[in-house]
Design a protein around this motif. Structure first.
Motif, PDB file in Angstrom:
ATOM      1  N   LEU A 178       0.864  -1.174   0.000  1.00  0.00           N
ATOM      2  CA  LEU A 178       0.000   0.000   0.000  1.00  0.00           C
ATOM      3  C   LEU A 178       0.900   1.224   0.000  1.00  0.00           C
ATOM      4  CD1 LEU A 178      -2.711  -0.829   2.718  1.00  0.00           C
ATOM      5  CD2 LEU A 178      -2.732  -1.382   0.278  1.00  0.00           C
ATOM      6  N   THR A 179       0.377   2.330  -0.484  1.00  0.00           N
ATOM      7  CA  THR A 179       1.131   3.574  -0.507  1.00  0.00           C
ATOM      8  C   THR A 179       0.604   4.526   0.559  1.00  0.00           C
ATOM      9  OG1 THR A 179      -0.382   4.567  -2.090  1.00  0.00           O
ATOM     10  CG2 THR A 179       1.510   3.341  -2.991  1.00  0.00           C
ATOM     11  N   ALA A 180       1.322   5.629   0.735  1.00  0.00           N
ATOM     12  CA  ALA A 180       0.868   6.638   1.692  1.00  0.00           C
ATOM     13  C   ALA A 180      -0.511   7.199   1.328  1.00  0.00           C
ATOM     14  CB  ALA A 180       1.897   7.761   1.808  1.00  0.00           C
ATOM     15  N   PRO A 181      -0.817   7.476   0.044  1.00  0.00           N
ATOM     16  CA  PRO A 181      -2.124   8.064  -0.275  1.00  0.00           C
ATOM     17  C   PRO A 181      -3.317   7.255   0.216  1.00  0.00           C
ATOM     18  CG  PRO A 181      -0.657   8.356  -2.129  1.00  0.00           C
ATOM     19  CD  PRO A 181       0.070   7.488  -1.153  1.00  0.00           C
ATOM     20  N   VAL A 182      -3.328   5.939   0.001  1.00  0.00           N
ATOM     21  CA  VAL A 182      -4.481   5.133   0.429  1.00  0.00           C
ATOM     22  C   VAL A 182      -4.483   4.954   1.940  1.00  0.00           C
ATOM     23  CG1 VAL A 182      -3.340   2.877   0.118  1.00  0.00           C
ATOM     24  CG2 VAL A 182      -5.831   3.069  -0.034  1.00  0.00           C
ATOM     25  N   THR A 183      -3.312   4.848   2.546  1.00  0.00           N
ATOM     26  CA  THR A 183      -3.232   4.685   4.000  1.00  0.00           C
ATOM     27  C   THR A 183      -3.726   5.934   4.711  1.00  0.00           C
ATOM     28  OG1 THR A 183      -1.300   3.262   3.651  1.00  0.00           O
ATOM     29  CG2 THR A 183      -1.709   4.027   5.899  1.00  0.00           C
ATOM     30  N   ASN A 184      -3.423   7.085   4.157  1.00  0.00           N
ATOM     31  CA  ASN A 184      -3.840   8.336   4.797  1.00  0.00           C
ATOM     32  C   ASN A 184      -5.320   8.643   4.618  1.00  0.00           C
ATOM     33  OD1 ASN A 184      -1.415   9.053   6.007  1.00  0.00           O
ATOM     34  ND2 ASN A 184      -0.633  10.030   4.154  1.00  0.00           N
ATOM     35  N   LEU A 185      -6.020   7.817   3.861  1.00  0.00           N
ATOM     36  CA  LEU A 185      -7.478   7.937   3.749  1.00  0.00           C
ATOM     37  C   LEU A 185      -8.205   7.014   4.730  1.00  0.00           C
ATOM     38  CD1 LEU A 185      -7.918   8.136  -0.134  1.00  0.00           C
ATOM     39  CD2 LEU A 185      -8.181   9.999   1.522  1.00  0.00           C
ATOM     40  N   ALA A 186      -7.448   6.283   5.554  1.00  0.00           N
ATOM     41  CA  ALA A 186      -8.044   5.358   6.510  1.00  0.00           C
ATOM     42  C   ALA A 186      -8.720   6.099   7.654  1.00  0.00           C
ATOM     43  CB  ALA A 186      -6.980   4.418   7.077  1.00  0.00           C
ATOM     44  N   ALA A 187      -9.691   5.433   8.272  1.00  0.00           N
ATOM     45  CA  ALA A 187     -10.391   6.022   9.415  1.00  0.00           C
ATOM     46  C   ALA A 187      -9.541   5.981  10.674  1.00  0.00           C
ATOM     47  CB  ALA A 187     -11.711   5.288   9.653  1.00  0.00           C
ATOM     48  N   CYS A 188      -8.656   4.986  10.757  1.00  0.00           N
ATOM     49  CA  CYS A 188      -7.801   4.853  11.927  1.00  0.00           C
ATOM     50  C   CYS A 188      -6.532   4.118  11.526  1.00  0.00           C
ATOM     51  CB  CYS A 188      -8.523   4.090  13.042  1.00  0.00           C
ATOM     52  SG  CYS A 188      -7.574   3.904  14.569  1.00  0.00           S
ATOM     53  N   VAL A 189      -5.393   4.647  11.961  1.00  0.00           N
ATOM     54  CA  VAL A 189      -4.103   4.007  11.738  1.00  0.00           C
ATOM     55  C   VAL A 189      -3.433   3.799  13.086  1.00  0.00           C
ATOM     56  CG1 VAL A 189      -1.806   4.213  10.701  1.00  0.00           C
ATOM     57  CG2 VAL A 189      -3.812   5.049   9.456  1.00  0.00           C
ATOM     58  N   VAL A 190      -2.942   2.590  13.305  1.00  0.00           N
ATOM     59  CA  VAL A 190      -2.258   2.258  14.552  1.00  0.00           C
ATOM     60  C   VAL A 190      -0.855   1.752  14.233  1.00  0.00           C
ATOM     61  CG1 VAL A 190      -2.176   0.712  16.544  1.00  0.00           C
ATOM     62  CG2 VAL A 190      -4.353   1.721  15.833  1.00  0.00           C
ATOM     63  N   PHE A 191       0.146   2.411  14.789  1.00  0.00           N
ATOM     64  CA  PHE A 191       1.522   1.943  14.711  1.00  0.00           C
ATOM     65  C   PHE A 191       1.865   1.154  15.967  1.00  0.00           C
ATOM     66  CE2 PHE A 191       2.324   5.291  11.549  1.00  0.00           C
ATOM     67  CZ  PHE A 191       3.348   4.756  10.777  1.00  0.00           C
ATOM     68  N   MET A 192       2.659   0.095  15.790  1.00  0.00           N
ATOM     69  CA  MET A 192       3.290  -0.614  16.896  1.00  0.00           C
ATOM     70  C   MET A 192       4.804  -0.428  16.771  1.00  0.00           C
ATOM     71  SD  MET A 192       1.364  -4.320  16.944  1.00  0.00           S
ATOM     72  CE  MET A 192       2.044  -4.813  18.532  1.00  0.00           C
ATOM     73  N   ALA A 193       5.457  -0.117  17.893  1.00  0.00           N
ATOM     74  CA  ALA A 193       6.915  -0.004  17.889  1.00  0.00           C
ATOM     75  C   ALA A 193       7.443  -0.461  19.241  1.00  0.00           C
ATOM     76  CB  ALA A 193       7.353   1.432  17.610  1.00  0.00           C
ATOM     77  N   THR A 194       8.416  -1.364  19.208  1.00  0.00           N
ATOM     78  CA  THR A 194       8.954  -1.915  20.445  1.00  0.00           C
ATOM     79  C   THR A 194      10.471  -1.976  20.390  1.00  0.00           C
ATOM     80  OG1 THR A 194       8.854  -4.202  19.648  1.00  0.00           O
ATOM     81  CG2 THR A 194       6.899  -3.348  20.765  1.00  0.00           C
ATOM     82  N   GLY A 195      11.091  -1.861  21.549  1.00  0.00           N
ATOM     83  CA  GLY A 195      12.525  -2.062  21.667  1.00  0.00           C
ATOM     84  C   GLY A 195      13.346  -0.792  21.606  1.00  0.00           C
ATOM     85  N   SER A 196      14.448  -0.775  22.360  1.00  0.00           N
ATOM     86  CA  SER A 196      15.301   0.413  22.453  1.00  0.00           C
ATOM     87  C   SER A 196      15.991   0.734  21.140  1.00  0.00           C
ATOM     88  CB  SER A 196      16.343   0.217  23.559  1.00  0.00           C
ATOM     89  OG  SER A 196      17.135  -0.935  23.306  1.00  0.00           O
ATOM     90  N   ALA A 197      16.131  -0.253  20.238  1.00  0.00           N
ATOM     91  CA  ALA A 197      16.772   0.003  18.944  1.00  0.00           C
ATOM     92  C   ALA A 197      15.973   0.990  18.101  1.00  0.00           C
ATOM     93  CB  ALA A 197      16.953  -1.309  18.182  1.00  0.00           C
ATOM     94  N   LYS A 198      14.699   1.172  18.439  1.00  0.00           N
ATOM     95  CA  LYS A 198      13.850   2.089  17.672  1.00  0.00           C
ATOM     96  C   LYS A 198      13.660   3.432  18.365  1.00  0.00           C
ATOM     97  CE  LYS A 198      11.427  -1.676  15.396  1.00  0.00           C
ATOM     98  NZ  LYS A 198      10.181  -2.410  15.138  1.00  0.00           N
ATOM     99  N   ALA A 199      14.274   3.611  19.518  1.00  0.00           N
ATOM    100  CA  ALA A 199      13.994   4.795  20.330  1.00  0.00           C
ATOM    101  C   ALA A 199      14.348   6.101  19.612  1.00  0.00           C
ATOM    102  CB  ALA A 199      14.731   4.701  21.664  1.00  0.00           C
ATOM    103  N   LEU A 200      15.546   6.205  19.071  1.00  0.00           N
ATOM    104  CA  LEU A 200      15.958   7.451  18.423  1.00  0.00           C
ATOM    105  C   LEU A 200      15.180   7.688  17.129  1.00  0.00           C
ATOM    106  CD1 LEU A 200      19.822   7.399  19.009  1.00  0.00           C
ATOM    107  CD2 LEU A 200      18.062   8.674  20.261  1.00  0.00           C
ATOM    108  N   THR A 201      14.888   6.599  16.402  1.00  0.00           N
ATOM    109  CA  THR A 201      14.084   6.740  15.189  1.00  0.00           C
ATOM    110  C   THR A 201      12.672   7.189  15.535  1.00  0.00           C
ATOM    111  OG1 THR A 201      15.368   5.030  14.074  1.00  0.00           O
ATOM    112  CG2 THR A 201      13.198   5.532  13.163  1.00  0.00           C
ATOM    113  N   LEU A 202      12.096   6.613  16.578  1.00  0.00           N
ATOM    114  CA  LEU A 202      10.748   7.000  16.985  1.00  0.00           C
ATOM    115  C   LEU A 202      10.694   8.476  17.363  1.00  0.00           C
ATOM    116  CD1 LEU A 202       7.832   6.050  17.604  1.00  0.00           C
ATOM    117  CD2 LEU A 202       8.584   5.610  19.948  1.00  0.00           C
ATOM    118  N   LYS A 203      11.708   8.935  18.079  1.00  0.00           N
ATOM    119  CA  LYS A 203      11.759  10.353  18.448  1.00  0.00           C
ATOM    120  C   LYS A 203      11.825  11.242  17.208  1.00  0.00           C
ATOM    121  CE  LYS A 203      14.484  13.799  20.973  1.00  0.00           C
ATOM    122  NZ  LYS A 203      13.280  14.430  21.563  1.00  0.00           N
ATOM    123  N   ALA A 204      12.636  10.829  16.223  1.00  0.00           N
ATOM    124  CA  ALA A 204      12.755  11.616  14.993  1.00  0.00           C
ATOM    125  C   ALA A 204      11.444  11.619  14.219  1.00  0.00           C
ATOM    126  CB  ALA A 204      13.881  11.053  14.127  1.00  0.00           C
TER     127      ALA A 204
END
Length: 241
Positions: A178-204
């Motif tokens: 899927l691309t950003a255009p169709v995803t951004n037309l969704a009624a609800c989007v939920v991200f999951m992110a776990t682990g310290s390896a993603k901490a700096l990326t999540l902040k950015a």
């Protein structure tokens, strides 16, 4: 954007299972079907396992849930890397999802043909609606990618197509996404992110200046829907909350 921080991955999965169950029930009080775009990878396995057990397996009208996928690796269904295979094993076969309500990204045909067929399916489903999916579940990679929107690739800049296939040199395979255009037309989007390896990326992604070429997850901002981030304490350690 709403941020939900859990102690660990297990607590995150439990919190998200409760959230999804309640949300599906609320939506099905207003309409006769619920469209759910699933995420692949390892992160959602615990969530799917919970949804397929008590109490959620009997709280959700699974015969009214229509399943789609955010992206797929162009490998055979029997391949362990196939996102649909994982979802069947952990969720769909367990809850008795109706075969006619399951819409896989086909990997038994050419990737470009698969993407074109999927786009047609989505336009049939969502024609005349203000939004597309009722729920899109996403993960975020350590590099900030989501779906198959990888940093620095042309797919990040897609403005029109809802589904695209492309060769991913780094993984020596085709991806369908899927691309950003169709995803951004969704009624609800939920991200999951776990682990310290993603901490700096999540902040950015959440707090940083817009830089979608580097952090494609920043592209996902529902136009008329809700955006939720479900993260554990390790992933959230760099956020000021």
């Amino acid at each position: 954007m709403e941020l939900h921080v859990a102690k660990d991955t297990q607590q995150l999965s439990e919190n998200l299972a409760a959230f999804i169950s309640q949300y599906i029930q609320e939506v099905l009080q207003k309409q006769d079907r619920f469209t759910f775009a699933l995420s692949g990878g390892n992160t959602p396995k615990a969530l799917y396992t919970l949804l397929a057990k008590e109490p959620y397996v009997n709280m959700i009208e699974w015969n009214k849930v229509h399943f789609f996928w955010g992206d797929e690796r162009a490998v055979p269904f029997e391949d362990a890397r196939n996102n649909a295979r994982m979802a069947y094993d952990v969720l769909l076969d367990q809850v008795g999802a109706l075969p006619e309500n399951i819409h896989v990204m086909r990997t038994d045909i050419e990737p470009e043909q698969s993407a074109a067929e999927y786009e047609k399916t989505l336009h049939r489903y969502f024609h005349g609606r203000e939004t597309t999916f009722d729920l899109v579940l996403l993960g975020m990679g350590d590099d900030g990618h989501t779906l198959s929107l990888f940093p620095g690739l042309p797919i990040v800049h897609e403005k029109k197509a809802w589904v695209k296939a492309f060769w991913l040199e780094a993984q020596d395979m085709y991806r369908i996404t899927l691309t950003a255009p169709v995803t951004n037309l969704a009624a609800c989007v939920v991200f999951m992110a776990t682990g310290s390896a993603k901490a700096l990326t999540l902040k950015a992604v959440i707090d940083g200046a817009p830089d979608p070429d580097r952090y494609p997850s920043q592209l996902i901002r529902p136009e008329n829907g809700d955006l939720h981030w479900f993260v554990d304490e390790a992933a959230a350690e760099a956020l000021q909350i």
